[in-house]
Design an enzyme around this catalytic site. Structure first.
Site, PDB file in Angstrom:
ATOM      1  N   ARG A  68      11.860 -20.487 -49.083  1.00  0.00           N
ATOM      2  CA  ARG A  68      12.585 -21.145 -50.182  1.00  0.00           C
ATOM      3  C   ARG A  68      12.513 -20.330 -51.464  1.00  0.00           C
ATOM      4  NH1 ARG A  68      14.963 -26.566 -49.200  1.00  0.00           N
ATOM      5  NH2 ARG A  68      14.488 -26.846 -46.999  1.00  0.00           N
ATOM      6  N   LYS A  87      10.668 -35.171 -53.558  1.00  0.00           N
ATOM      7  CA  LYS A  87      10.965 -36.149 -52.516  1.00  0.00           C
ATOM      8  C   LYS A  87      10.099 -37.411 -52.649  1.00  0.00           C
ATOM      9  CE  LYS A  87      14.289 -33.799 -51.066  1.00  0.00           C
ATOM     10  NZ  LYS A  87      14.464 -32.806 -50.052  1.00  0.00           N
ATOM     11  N   TYR A 102       3.022 -27.175 -49.766  1.00  0.00           N
ATOM     12  CA  TYR A 102       4.460 -26.957 -49.569  1.00  0.00           C
ATOM     13  C   TYR A 102       5.316 -27.935 -50.394  1.00  0.00           C
ATOM     14  CZ  TYR A 102       9.114 -27.132 -47.716  1.00  0.00           C
ATOM     15  OH  TYR A 102      10.486 -27.147 -47.640  1.00  0.00           O
ATOM     16  N   GLY A 103       6.409 -27.430 -50.915  1.00  0.00           N
ATOM     17  CA  GLY A 103       7.370 -28.159 -51.748  1.00  0.00           C
ATOM     18  C   GLY A 103       7.408 -29.659 -51.578  1.00  0.00           C
ATOM     19  N   CYS A 122      21.232 -28.603 -44.269  1.00  0.00           N
ATOM     20  CA  CYS A 122      22.558 -28.821 -43.681  1.00  0.00           C
ATOM     21  C   CYS A 122      23.686 -28.582 -44.684  1.00  0.00           C
ATOM     22  CB  CYS A 122      22.661 -30.220 -43.087  1.00  0.00           C
ATOM     23  SG  CYS A 122      21.654 -30.419 -41.603  1.00  0.00           S
ATOM     24  N   THR A 131      23.012 -27.319 -50.935  1.00  0.00           N
ATOM     25  CA  THR A 131      22.975 -26.272 -51.962  1.00  0.00           C
ATOM     26  C   THR A 131      24.253 -25.445 -51.903  1.00  0.00           C
ATOM     27  OG1 THR A 131      20.576 -26.201 -51.797  1.00  0.00           O
ATOM     28  CG2 THR A 131      21.653 -24.301 -52.823  1.00  0.00           C
ATOM     29  N   SER A 142      18.399 -32.317 -44.528  1.00  0.00           N
ATOM     30  CA  SER A 142      17.734 -31.102 -44.987  1.00  0.00           C
ATOM     31  C   SER A 142      18.279 -29.878 -44.254  1.00  0.00           C
ATOM     32  CB  SER A 142      16.233 -31.232 -44.730  1.00  0.00           C
ATOM     33  OG  SER A 142      15.747 -32.379 -45.403  1.00  0.00           O
ATOM     34  N   PHE A 198      31.558 -22.857 -45.877  1.00  0.00           N
ATOM     35  CA  PHE A 198      31.284 -22.287 -47.207  1.00  0.00           C
ATOM     36  C   PHE A 198      32.494 -22.469 -48.132  1.00  0.00           C
ATOM     37  CE2 PHE A 198      28.535 -20.219 -44.052  1.00  0.00           C
ATOM     38  CZ  PHE A 198      27.310 -20.567 -44.582  1.00  0.00           C
ATOM     39  N   GLY A 199      33.052 -21.365 -48.724  1.00  0.00           N
ATOM     40  CA  GLY A 199      34.156 -21.500 -49.681  1.00  0.00           C
ATOM     41  C   GLY A 199      35.329 -22.289 -49.121  1.00  0.00           C
ATOM     42  N   ASP A 200      35.585 -22.124 -47.819  1.00  0.00           N
ATOM     43  CA  ASP A 200      36.736 -22.815 -47.225  1.00  0.00           C
ATOM     44  C   ASP A 200      36.534 -24.328 -47.151  1.00  0.00           C
ATOM     45  OD1 ASP A 200      38.702 -20.742 -46.665  1.00  0.00           O
ATOM     46  OD2 ASP A 200      37.157 -19.896 -45.344  1.00  0.00           O
ATOM     47  N   ASN A 201      35.309 -24.796 -47.379  1.00  0.00           N
ATOM     48  CA  ASN A 201      35.101 -26.252 -47.414  1.00  0.00           C
ATOM     49  C   ASN A 201      35.879 -26.901 -48.555  1.00  0.00           C
ATOM     50  OD1 ASN A 201      33.434 -26.118 -45.184  1.00  0.00           O
ATOM     51  ND2 ASN A 201      31.555 -25.935 -46.394  1.00  0.00           N
ATOM     52  N   ARG A 204       7.889 -29.741 -44.627  1.00  0.00           N
ATOM     53  CA  ARG A 204       7.465 -31.131 -44.732  1.00  0.00           C
ATOM     54  C   ARG A 204       6.850 -31.582 -43.407  1.00  0.00           C
ATOM     55  NH1 ARG A 204      11.207 -34.045 -44.472  1.00  0.00           N
ATOM     56  NH2 ARG A 204      12.975 -32.629 -44.539  1.00  0.00           N
ATOM     57  N   HIS A 211      19.649 -38.668 -51.303  1.00  0.00           N
ATOM     58  CA  HIS A 211      19.488 -37.253 -50.939  1.00  0.00           C
ATOM     59  C   HIS A 211      20.875 -36.599 -50.957  1.00  0.00           C
ATOM     60  CE1 HIS A 211      17.726 -34.211 -47.771  1.00  0.00           C
ATOM     61  NE2 HIS A 211      17.610 -33.751 -49.001  1.00  0.00           N
ATOM     62  N   ASP A 225      20.404 -31.537 -54.553  1.00  0.00           N
ATOM     63  CA  ASP A 225      19.518 -32.184 -53.575  1.00  0.00           C
ATOM     64  C   ASP A 225      19.340 -33.685 -53.789  1.00  0.00           C
ATOM     65  OD1 ASP A 225      17.816 -31.663 -51.256  1.00  0.00           O
ATOM     66  OD2 ASP A 225      16.117 -32.173 -52.536  1.00  0.00           O
TER      67      ASP A 225
HETATM   68  P1  GTP Z   1      17.638 -28.898 -48.285  1.00  0.00           P
HETATM   69  O1  GTP Z   1      17.271 -28.083 -49.472  1.00  0.00           O
HETATM   70  O2  GTP Z   1      16.666 -28.720 -47.160  1.00  0.00           O
HETATM   71  O3  GTP Z   1      17.850 -30.343 -48.571  1.00  0.00           O
HETATM   72  O4  GTP Z   1      18.972 -28.260 -47.651  1.00  0.00           O
HETATM   73  P2  GTP Z   1      20.501 -28.154 -48.063  1.00  0.00           P
HETATM   74  O5  GTP Z   1      21.245 -29.314 -47.525  1.00  0.00           O
HETATM   75  O6  GTP Z   1      20.649 -27.847 -49.498  1.00  0.00           O
HETATM   76  O7  GTP Z   1      20.971 -26.900 -47.166  1.00  0.00           O
HETATM   77  P3  GTP Z   1      21.549 -25.467 -47.576  1.00  0.00           P
HETATM   78  O8  GTP Z   1      22.792 -25.541 -48.407  1.00  0.00           O
HETATM   79  O9  GTP Z   1      20.435 -24.655 -48.105  1.00  0.00           O
HETATM   80  O10 GTP Z   1      22.000 -24.889 -46.154  1.00  0.00           O
HETATM   81  C1  GTP Z   1      21.103 -24.674 -45.104  1.00  0.00           C
HETATM   82  C2  GTP Z   1      21.681 -23.729 -44.098  1.00  0.00           C
HETATM   83  O11 GTP Z   1      22.985 -24.141 -43.675  1.00  0.00           O
HETATM   84  C3  GTP Z   1      21.824 -22.305 -44.643  1.00  0.00           C
HETATM   85  O12 GTP Z   1      21.335 -21.390 -43.675  1.00  0.00           O
HETATM   86  C4  GTP Z   1      23.298 -22.150 -44.834  1.00  0.00           C
HETATM   87  O13 GTP Z   1      23.710 -20.816 -44.694  1.00  0.00           O
HETATM   88  C5  GTP Z   1      23.915 -23.071 -43.764  1.00  0.00           C
HETATM   89  N1  GTP Z   1      25.234 -23.593 -44.214  1.00  0.00           N
HETATM   90  C6  GTP Z   1      25.519 -24.188 -45.384  1.00  0.00           C
HETATM   91  N2  GTP Z   1      26.838 -24.508 -45.483  1.00  0.00           N
HETATM   92  C7  GTP Z   1      27.399 -24.119 -44.319  1.00  0.00           C
HETATM   93  C8  GTP Z   1      28.733 -24.189 -43.810  1.00  0.00           C
HETATM   94  O14 GTP Z   1      29.676 -24.664 -44.443  1.00  0.00           O
HETATM   95  N3  GTP Z   1      28.926 -23.698 -42.543  1.00  0.00           N
HETATM   96  C9  GTP Z   1      27.904 -23.163 -41.812  1.00  0.00           C
HETATM   97  N4  GTP Z   1      28.179 -22.703 -40.586  1.00  0.00           N
HETATM   98  N5  GTP Z   1      26.630 -23.071 -42.268  1.00  0.00           N
HETATM   99  C10 GTP Z   1      26.379 -23.544 -43.507  1.00  0.00           C
HETATM  100  C1  SPV Z   2      14.365 -30.931 -47.830  1.00  0.00           C
HETATM  101  O1  SPV Z   2      13.599 -30.714 -46.881  1.00  0.00           O
HETATM  102  O2  SPV Z   2      15.291 -31.782 -47.771  1.00  0.00           O
HETATM  103  C2  SPV Z   2      14.240 -30.158 -49.084  1.00  0.00           C
HETATM  104  C3  SPV Z   2      13.049 -29.327 -49.255  1.00  0.00           C
HETATM  105  O3  SPV Z   2      15.075 -30.282 -49.968  1.00  0.00           O
HETATM  106  S1  SPV Z   2      11.651 -30.298 -49.684  1.00  0.00           S
HETATM  107  O4  SPV Z   2      11.604 -30.394 -51.136  1.00  0.00           O
HETATM  108  O5  SPV Z   2      10.502 -29.619 -49.178  1.00  0.00           O
HETATM  109  O6  SPV Z   2      11.792 -31.619 -49.125  1.00  0.00           O
HETATM  110 MN    MN Z   3      16.553 -31.858 -49.510  1.00  0.00          MN
END
Ligand code: GTP
Ligand code: SPV
Ligand code: MN
Length: 601
Positions: free
Chosen positions: A385, A225, A216-217, A269, A272, A267, A509-512, A88, A245, A296
């Site tokens: 992506r 968005k 781009y997306g 963070c 997903t 984004s 991750f899972g521990d969250n 973006r 978001h 998202d």
């Molecule tokens: P957008 O699609 O951009 O809105 O992002 P999103 O918020 O869905 O982020 P996503 O879940 O794809 O995570 C982005 C990055 O953060 C990845 O590289 C993950 O591996 C990392 N990540 C996600 N959850 C955790 C976590 O609990 N701990 C750590 N250390 N990293 C994490």
């Molecule tokens: C983000 O950047 O928060 C995304 C990817 O989810 S995009 O759709 O490109 O905004």
């Molecule tokens: Mn997003």
């Protein structure tokens, strides 16, 4: 054909309904766009399999899509974007309202007249020799009163293919649009892909989007968005709902009770990943389960019972590839095993997609298509992506198709904060929760162009996506506390706290799930916490940490509360709020001052 002939010949019209639409406003708009952009053909997308197969074959022919290993990745494709068009572009994204104050200091602004003039200059003749696709889509289940429709006009078959996965696209959406008579207008062209001739402009007062110069997306899939956040947030304020978001997940406890949680992280963070969480073994044995509604975007509004009901307006995931592995997110890996479009990933020697953190295989080709050479950077672009249908996700919930949406028990805010911010805390009440969201800070990521790792305020993870003045947005959030609504509890999390060695202190991750369990027990009134000026914090014994190895430093930083550090943070939040001037609601100033006083500041 030369340009002159195209200018006088009416473009050939093809597609599902062939003759277009019976809705006059839509037909007139499509005609006016064709007159401006001068395509050689117009195709109305019906969303059918045959249409999709023809588009894919065409893109395979011109190498817009490269076929991946058919044995390991059936029905899947690689798309390599222009190397300057990978994320973006917040500096080129505008909100064009009549009054600049309505867009607010959080947005770049241009007057609607200047915005249209600038964009129409770029669009003039830009589709000559190309096909213009008319893409009707519905954001949300096709039969939901919470859903909204739009039409994207684009000259990019890649955009059409992605919109078909990410939205309910085609004939049913067109039928709903013709019934309702209203729709969001999105005009898109990839143009020359020149970063100096690239703008993403929004005209919320006209429910219109114009996007030029990027494929781009977030810049080009206008349902996502541009519509579902920037335009929808503006509409939501007028109509009494919220466009956010946020991911939406279901958490089922061993008694079979399900709570739904919505969480806003900036984004890249962790949305997903949290939405598809697989419980640790010990939790699975007891019967805990996570189901995915969305990863998202979340639209929510109060139901007749006063609770907030949420839908995921999307039908697919446009997820970050790097870091996705069988260990970190097995559900995502399974989801993208077939029928997936990968953008800007690397390739193994046998034509499988590859990215950093995948944890298996070796890269042979990088995302630009060159032989992989580790001295020239990562094999996959950090913002590579995948686009995939949500229905392919093993944890996808049928509830995501429920026209009524799901009732939200907790709202979670969170960011990437290497220091200060503990693992989790709970806001005292709604007003405090709105301040916690408004004060969110996070380090920037590769999802947008520009520096990575810079701390900035990203209120409610909406800094790049709120279609109007943040001060008015916070006031809108506050307005939900009207005495009649039964609002969710609000929490803040930080999975990204780092130790002195620069490593993450929390396994994540899972521990969250351990943190989510504490939250729903707080909702049910069965978990303890200690009150602090920043909110209620769990003590170590209030969380289930069985089997988690944490150092003394980790325990200290994840569960501790650094009073002097927070005094500085709360001062800085006060400065941030004042930066919005008189439109900022007094209630947020008062809340900030209350906390500052508790901290002795
Ligand atoms: P957008 O699609 O951009 O809105 O992002 P999103 O918020 O869905 O982020 P996503 O879940 O794809 O995570 C982005 C990055 O953060 C990845 O590289 C993950 O591996 C990392 N990540 C996600 N959850 C955790 C976590 O609990 N701990 C750590 N250390 N990293 C994490
Ligand atoms: C983000 O950047 O928060 C995304 C990817 O989810 S995009 O759709 O490109 O905004
Ligand atoms: Mn997003």
């Amino acid at each position: 054909m030369n340009a002159l002939v195209q200018d006088v010949d009416p473009p050939a019209v093809t597609g599902g309904s062939a003759i277009g639409t019976s809705l006059r406003t839509l037909a007139e708009w499509v005609d006016s766009v064709a007159a401006l952009t001068r395509p050689s053909a117009i195709h109305w997308c019906d969303g059918s399999d045959a249409e999709s197969a023809a588009l894919v074959a065409q893109m395979e022919g011109d190498r817009t899509l490269l076929r991946l290993n058919e044995q390991t990745n059936p029905g899947s494709w690689l798309h390599r974007s222009h190397p300057d068009d990978v994320a973006r572009v917040e500096h080129l994204t505008y909100v064009c309202t009549s009054s600049q104050d309505d867009a607010g200091p959080n947005n770049h602004w241009m007057s609607p007249a200047d915005g249209h003039a600038r964009m129409d200059g770029l669009f003039d003749g830009c589709m000559q020799g190309r096909t213009m696709y008319v893409v009707p889509y519905c954001m949300g289940p096709i039969d939901s009163p919470l859903s909204r429709c739009g039409v994207e006009i684009t000259d990019s078959p890649y955009v059409v293919a992605n919109m078909r996965i990410m939205t309910r696209m085609g004939a049913p959406a067109l039928a709903r649009i013709e019934r309702e008579g209203t729709f969001v207008r999105g005009l898109h062209s990839t143009g020359e892909l020149d970063p100096n001739r690239r703008f993403i402009m929004h005209f919320p007062e006209e429910l219109t989007i114009k996007s030029y110069g990027s494929g781009y997306g977030g810049n080009a899939l206008l349902g996502k968005k541009c519509h579902a956040l920037r335009i929808a947030s503006y509409q939501a304020r007028q109509e009494g709902w919220l466009a956010e978001h946020m991911l939406i997940l279901g958490i089922e406890n061993p008694r079979g009770e399900t709570h739904y949680i919505a969480a806003a992280f900036p984004s890249a963070c962790g949305k997903t990943n949290l939405a598809m969480l697989i419980p640790p073994e010990s939790y699975r044995e007891k019967g805990w389960k996570i189901t995915t509604i969305g990863d998202d975007i979340c639209w929510m509004r109060p139901g007749t019972d006063g609770r907030l009901y949420a839908i995921n307006p999307e039908a697919g995931f446009f997820g970050v590839a790097p870091g996705t592995s069988a260990k970190s997110n097995p559900n995502a890996l399974e989801t993208i095993g077939t029928n997936t479009i990968f953008t800007n990933v690397g390739l193994t020697a046998d034509g499988r997609p590859w990215w950093e953190g995948l944890g298996e295989g070796e890269p042979a080709i990088d995302w630009r298509g060159n032989d992989y050479d580790c001295s020239r950077g990562p094999a996959a672009h950090p913002n590579a992506r995948f686009t995939v249908a949500a229905r392919q996700c093993p944890s996808y919930s049928e509830k995501a198709e429920d026209p009524q949406g799901v009732p939200i028990s907790a709202i979670v805010f969170g960011g990437r904060r290497a220091s200060l911010v503990p693992l989790v805390f709970e806001a005292r009440d709604w007003t405090h929760g709105v301040l916690v969201g408004a004060a969110m800070g996070s380090e920037t990521t590769a999802a947008a162009t520009g520096a990575v790792g810079v701390m900035r305020r990203d209120p409610m993870a909406m800094k790049p996506f709120c279609g109007y003045n943040f001060a008015d947005y916070f006031a809108h959030w506050l307005s939900f506390d009207n005495g009649a609504n039964k609002l969710p509890k609000v929490f803040h999390v930080n999975w990204f706290r780092k130790g002195d060695d620069g490593k993450f202190l929390w396994p994540g991750f899972g521990d969250n799930l351990r943190v989510l369990e504490w939250m729903i027990k707080r909702v049910d009134g069965t978990a303890d916490a200690v009150e602090t000026p920043i909110g209620a914090l769990p003590r170590e014994q209030d969380l289930n940490l069985d089997g988690v190895q944490l150092s003394d430093e980790a325990r200290d930083k994840l569960f501790g509360f650094d009073e002097s550090g927070w005094r500085a943070e709360v001062d800085s939040i006060g400065d941030y709020l004042r930066g919005y001037g008189p439109r900022m609601p007094d209630a947020l100033h008062a809340e900030q001052q209350r906390i500052a006083a508790m901290l002795g500041g």
